[in-house]
Design a protein around this motif. Structure first.
Motif, PDB file in Angstrom:
ATOM      1  N   LEU A 828       0.833  -1.201   0.000  1.00  0.00           N
ATOM      2  CA  LEU A 828       0.000   0.000   0.000  1.00  0.00           C
ATOM      3  C   LEU A 828       0.868   1.251   0.000  1.00  0.00           C
ATOM      4  CD1 LEU A 828      -2.968   1.000   0.192  1.00  0.00           C
ATOM      5  CD2 LEU A 828      -2.625   1.155   2.653  1.00  0.00           C
ATOM      6  N   ALA A 829       1.951   1.228   0.791  1.00  0.00           N
ATOM      7  CA  ALA A 829       2.866   2.369   0.808  1.00  0.00           C
ATOM      8  C   ALA A 829       3.495   2.587  -0.566  1.00  0.00           C
ATOM      9  CB  ALA A 829       3.956   2.143   1.862  1.00  0.00           C
ATOM     10  N   LEU A 830       3.864   1.495  -1.220  1.00  0.00           N
ATOM     11  CA  LEU A 830       4.410   1.621  -2.575  1.00  0.00           C
ATOM     12  C   LEU A 830       3.358   2.167  -3.536  1.00  0.00           C
ATOM     13  CD1 LEU A 830       6.540  -1.622  -3.072  1.00  0.00           C
ATOM     14  CD2 LEU A 830       7.354   0.727  -3.072  1.00  0.00           C
ATOM     15  N   GLY A 831       2.112   1.700  -3.376  1.00  0.00           N
ATOM     16  CA  GLY A 831       1.040   2.207  -4.240  1.00  0.00           C
ATOM     17  C   GLY A 831       0.857   3.700  -4.081  1.00  0.00           C
ATOM     18  N   PHE A 832       0.949   4.200  -2.852  1.00  0.00           N
ATOM     19  CA  PHE A 832       0.839   5.634  -2.610  1.00  0.00           C
ATOM     20  C   PHE A 832       1.968   6.380  -3.324  1.00  0.00           C
ATOM     21  CE2 PHE A 832       1.421   9.252   0.555  1.00  0.00           C
ATOM     22  CZ  PHE A 832       0.341   9.983   0.088  1.00  0.00           C
ATOM     23  N   HIS A 833       3.182   5.879  -3.203  1.00  0.00           N
ATOM     24  CA  HIS A 833       4.343   6.519  -3.845  1.00  0.00           C
ATOM     25  C   HIS A 833       4.165   6.570  -5.366  1.00  0.00           C
ATOM     26  CE1 HIS A 833       8.527   7.555  -4.619  1.00  0.00           C
ATOM     27  NE2 HIS A 833       8.641   6.488  -5.393  1.00  0.00           N
ATOM     28  N   HIS A 834       3.780   5.446  -5.962  1.00  0.00           N
ATOM     29  CA  HIS A 834       3.652   5.402  -7.425  1.00  0.00           C
ATOM     30  C   HIS A 834       2.448   6.207  -7.909  1.00  0.00           C
ATOM     31  CE1 HIS A 834       6.936   2.719  -7.348  1.00  0.00           C
ATOM     32  NE2 HIS A 834       6.268   1.634  -6.971  1.00  0.00           N
TER      33      HIS A 834
END
Length: 910
Positions: A828-834
């Motif tokens: 989820l954190a990666l999804g926010f970044h991307h």
């Protein structure tokens, strides 16, 4: 008294080829070693051929005192410093040093390297420079390098403020910063730089390097430092700071005769520098010793310095006997003044230049010292007679006591006399002779107290008397003054027996006239168990350290002597309530392997051990251990609930939702102490399945016992309502603080930092700092993972945060711990970044990993959230069954707004 032969060993064997030797030292001899070695050093640095620029000559400027903790090494270090600084502080029995006429003034500088002192490498270098402030003059080459380093590594932080805050400024004030500024100004003036440039270290450095390269007369004095220009062109970092001490040595060497000094740098508590694997700080400190050959170093620590070991090439810059001849082990033990020796033998000779003469043992031996002692005690043709396996067993048994080593040597020879070579098992024992020697001058009451406290890890006079069944304390007061009783003022109860004495009294054959029967030992265990429980109950306020100490000792007594649980049940609940998870499991009884669960005490030991070890073991291991406890049926109902509940938590971490629900429901329906926590667990499980209305309704019924505020925060953040979630977590943290539950307070704060990391990176950093502070001293693996994921969210949207690499590390950590629940949060954190970067390729990859991780079960709605953040429609074939509290569209808008705000913060475009 000088070197001596071990006559008992000599006459204990017909083998004349065996060489036996024993030696030892005392405080006066240590002072004599200091003065002799320092006298040699003064003569060396005063010789015409001494060259400070010579970096290849072997070093003999270090003296080492080593030994086990608590035997006065730090006191010795302080006494040596005081005696060198002022003759009136020299103990009367220490003779005045005789160094001859015309030697430079000795300047002692003591630095405590203990972790509790907070000394890092910067502080070491600064302390040395500060001590030289009394010279009343700048040291331009070094001061320029130090100022350049400081401005680069600590931009915006004045050195004066650092010194004041660290306590160093109280002694030296602004002297050193002023001297550094004076050095800069003098160099700027010599280079004809504008007056205002004198304070700009970068311009001064560049101009000076050019002048040195051009051989200008204006910098002729500094040009004599042949490595200065090269050094000033290097990148400032800790390595360069260590090399800068060469410049400091060069400045000291060029002091005028009337101001010449020889620094004597005493590095105390060297064992806290690192261990045998992690030598980063040790490498920097060794570099200082090597690059300052005109300084003399007195190092005190628990083990010998290994710098003369060839095997350390690559770990340290200089290693081997050729580099450090005074630190190398002697080739002939009988000729080595530092060869280990038991009490009662002759002291070593003076500290000369013999190999090993610069390492002096103080008191009991460390493990390395024990092995070294045994290897050199009996030799044939210079090789150890005792093999490494035998030495390892004897070392472990001895607890560093020289007398035990001596007895082991005699047994070794006795077995050889039977015609066979001793095996490790032959020496895996305690010696009854130690009991005889220990008890020989004790009164009957003191003997009784000694046997009683051998059951305890630590004690005080009152507890010793109570465990002995005495109504008076005089015997215990006399007993604690004996040399085999150690004192630790920082322990809960300050006294403990020397390890080998305690082990021997408990396990070796006792042939004394007043020896105890098995029933005597059991009655003593019962008294000690009851006394420990009474001490805990009498504590005026809850004391975590006291609780853990009582539990550790009580669990061992109950297990080893088959006692009932008694006060242990209530103490176990107190231990669990704080969620700190210190290790508790006592070692297996002497000489026995861990046994199957047989008693309630066995089951409670295994339960608490599993709960503590789950922070370090895979959750599957936790489930297996707690299942064995539950299936044993040995615990009373409430304590059985403890095992069931924490097994259910571990099952949830593993993604085994149904097993977790079954366990939580069993505990909740039972109505015991953990029923509110189990209802909270059911609320968590409802949230993970996307049933947010049920989770919200349940939260309203939980109260503090069910951690209602944290459950509310868990529900609100997945709705994208970060303000409401953060407020709930803050309330949870504050409520935990009111109840003094440290683990819950840290967990709530970590979740608050995680939530605010979506909204404001600067605020999130402050919250993370607080979370890390609250986690100090706690063993909460899942909570630490939460803070690491929060740090990913804080950095989301930046260009150089290495998000993908950090996420990969966290995936591995979660897999190692068996905390499957952390994987969706990482994605989820990666999804926010991307999403902030509008990177559709990586967003699709993130969604694919999420779907693979959750497989349509718990956390399936995380995929919906990633689509919300990206502004994408939900896939026709894969939306979750999440029941959003405000409906999917309002939830989508909140998540999308978070991405838009972060993109605007970093100047991005849709």
């Amino acid at each position: 008294m000088g070197d001596g032969r071990d006559l008992r060993t000599l006459f204990g064997s017909n083998d004349r080829e065996i060489h036996a030797a024993e030696q030892f030292t005392n405080r006066q001899e240590q002072w004599e070693a200091v003065t002799a070695a320092l006298g040699d050093h003064l003569r060396t640095v005063g010789a015409p051929g001494f060259d400070i620029e010579d970096l290849e000559t072997p070093r003999d400027n270090v003296l080492v005192f080593h030994g086990v903790g608590g035997i006065g090494k730090s006191t010795l270090s302080r006494k040596v410093e005081a005696a060198l600084a002022h003759s009136e502080h020299r103990p009367a029995q220490w003779g005045a040093p005789v160094w001859g006429n015309g030697h430079p003034r000795v300047l002692p500088v003591r630095i405590d390297l203990a972790r509790s002192a907070g000394t890092d490498f910067e502080r070491v270098v600064l302390t040395i420079r500060l001590a030289l402030a009394e010279l009343g003059r700048p040291l331009p080459a070094f001061d320029l390098a130090l100022r350049r380093y400081w401005d680069q590594i600590h931009p915006g932080e004045p050195l004066e403020e650092y010194l004041r805050r660290g306590g160093l400024g109280r002694r030296f004030g602004r002297v050193v910063p002023q001297q550094m500024q004076s050095a800069l100004a003098d160099i700027a003036q010599a280079l004809l730089l504008p007056g205002t440039v004198g304070a700009v270290v970068g311009q001064v450095t560049g101009a000076l390097v050019r002048a040195l390269r051009d051989h200008r007369a204006s910098v002729r004095a500094l040009a004599e430092c042949t490595r200065l220009a090269d050094f000033l062109e290097a990148e400032p970092d800790l390595d360069s700071l260590a090399y800068a001490t060469h410049l400091l040595a060069w400045e000291i060497a060029r002091l005028p005769r009337g101001r010449a000094v020889v620094p004597v740098i005493l590095l105390d508590t060297f064992e806290d520098v690192g261990d045998r694997v992690h030598r980063d700080l040790e490498r920097l400190l060794q570099r200082v010793v090597w690059l300052m050959p005109n300084a003399f170093f007195v190092i005190t620590g628990r083990s010998r310095l290994q710098w003369a070991d060839e095997a350390l090439h690559g770990q340290l810059d200089w290693a081997g006997p050729a580099a450090w001849p005074g630190l190398a082990a002697a080739e002939d033990p009988a000729a080595d003044p530092d060869a280990p020796h038991p009490p009662g033998g002759p002291p070593p000779g003076s500290a000369g230049r013999a190999r090993g003469a610069r390492q002096i043992l103080v008191g009991d031996f460390s493990a390395e010292d024990c092995d070294d002692y045994l290897a050199r005690r009996l030799t044939r043709d210079g090789n150890p007679v005792m093999g490494p396996e035998v030495r390892a067993v004897v070392t472990a048994r001895s607890h560093g006591l020289p007398l035990h080593l001596d007895l082991a040597v005699q047994r070794f020879l006795a077995i050889r006399r039977t015609g066979r070579d001793p095996r490790p098992a032959d020496l895996d024992l305690d010696f009854p002779a130690l009991i005889v020697r220990t008890l020989s001058d004790l009164t009957p009451d003191e003997r009784h107290v000694l046997r009683s406290v051998s059951l305890l890890d630590n004690f005080d006079v009152a507890l010793a008397s109570r465990a002995a069944g005495m109504t008076y304390e005089s015997a215990a007061l006399r007993m604690v003054e004996r040399p085999f009783v150690r004192f630790d003022p920082h322990a809960v109860w300050p006294y403990h027996l020397h390890g080998v004495i305690r082990s021997t009294i408990r396990t070796a054959g006792d042939r004394a006239d007043d020896r105890w029967s098995e029933r005597d030992w059991t009655r003593a265990a019962e008294r000690a168990f009851e006394a420990i429980g009474e001490r805990r109950a009498a504590a005026p306020v809850p004391d975590r350290t006291l609780l853990v100490n009582c539990l550790r000792q009580g669990l061992r007594l109950a297990r080893d002597f088959g006692l009932g649980l008694g006060w242990l049940a209530d103490a176990a609940w107190a231990y669990v309530g704080d969620s700190v998870w210190e290790p508790l499991a006592p070692p297996a009884p002497e000489g026995l392997a861990p046994s199957p669960l047989r008693t309630a005490a066995d089951a409670l030991v295994e339960t608490l051990s599993a709960l503590a070890r789950r922070q370090h073991e895979h959750r599957e291991r936790t489930v297996a251990r707690l299942t064995a406890v539950v299936d044993s049926g040995l615990l009373p109902a409430e304590l059985r609930d403890m095992a069931v509940y924490y097994r259910a938590k571990a099952q949830r971490d593993l993604g085994r939702a149904q097993d977790s629900r079954d366990g939580m429901r069993l505990v909740a329906d039972g109505g015991g102490r953990l029923a509110p926590a189990a209802r909270r667990g059911l609320a968590h499980l409802a949230r993970l399945a996307g049933d947010f209305p049920t989770a919200l309704r349940t939260a309203d019924t939980l109260g503090w016992a069910g951690r209602h505020h944290r459950v509310l925060g868990d529900v609100w953040w997945v709705q994208g309502d970060m303000a409401r979630a953060a407020a709930a977590y803050r309330a949870a943290r504050d409520e935990a603080e009111e109840h003094a539950v440290a683990g819950e307070r840290a967990t709530a704060q970590a979740h608050r930092a995680f939530t605010l990391a979506f909204t404001d990176p600067a605020v999130a950093q402050d919250e993370l700092d607080l979370a890390h502070h609250l986690l100090v001293g706690l063993d909460l693996r899942a909570t630490r993972l939460t803070t690491h994921i929060a740090a990913l969210l804080r950095d989301a949207g930046t260009a150089s945060a290495q998000i993908e690499g950090r996420a990969q590390v966290l995936r591995a950590e979660a897999a190692t711990a068996g905390i499957t629940a952390a994987r969706p949060a990482i994605e989820l954190a990666l999804g926010f970044h991307h999403a902030v970067h509008a990177d559709e390729v990586r967003l699709n990859a993130c969604l694919a990993r999420l779907r693979e991780t959750v497989r349509g079960g718990d956390y399936a709605y995380y995929g919906d959230i990633v689509c919300f953040m990206a502004g994408w429609p939900l896939p026709d074939d894969g939306p979750s069954r999440a029941q959003w509290l405000d409906g999917p569209e309002r939830t989508r808008a909140r998540w999308r707004d978070l991405v838009t705000a972060r993109r605007a913060l970093y100047g991005g475009t849709p």
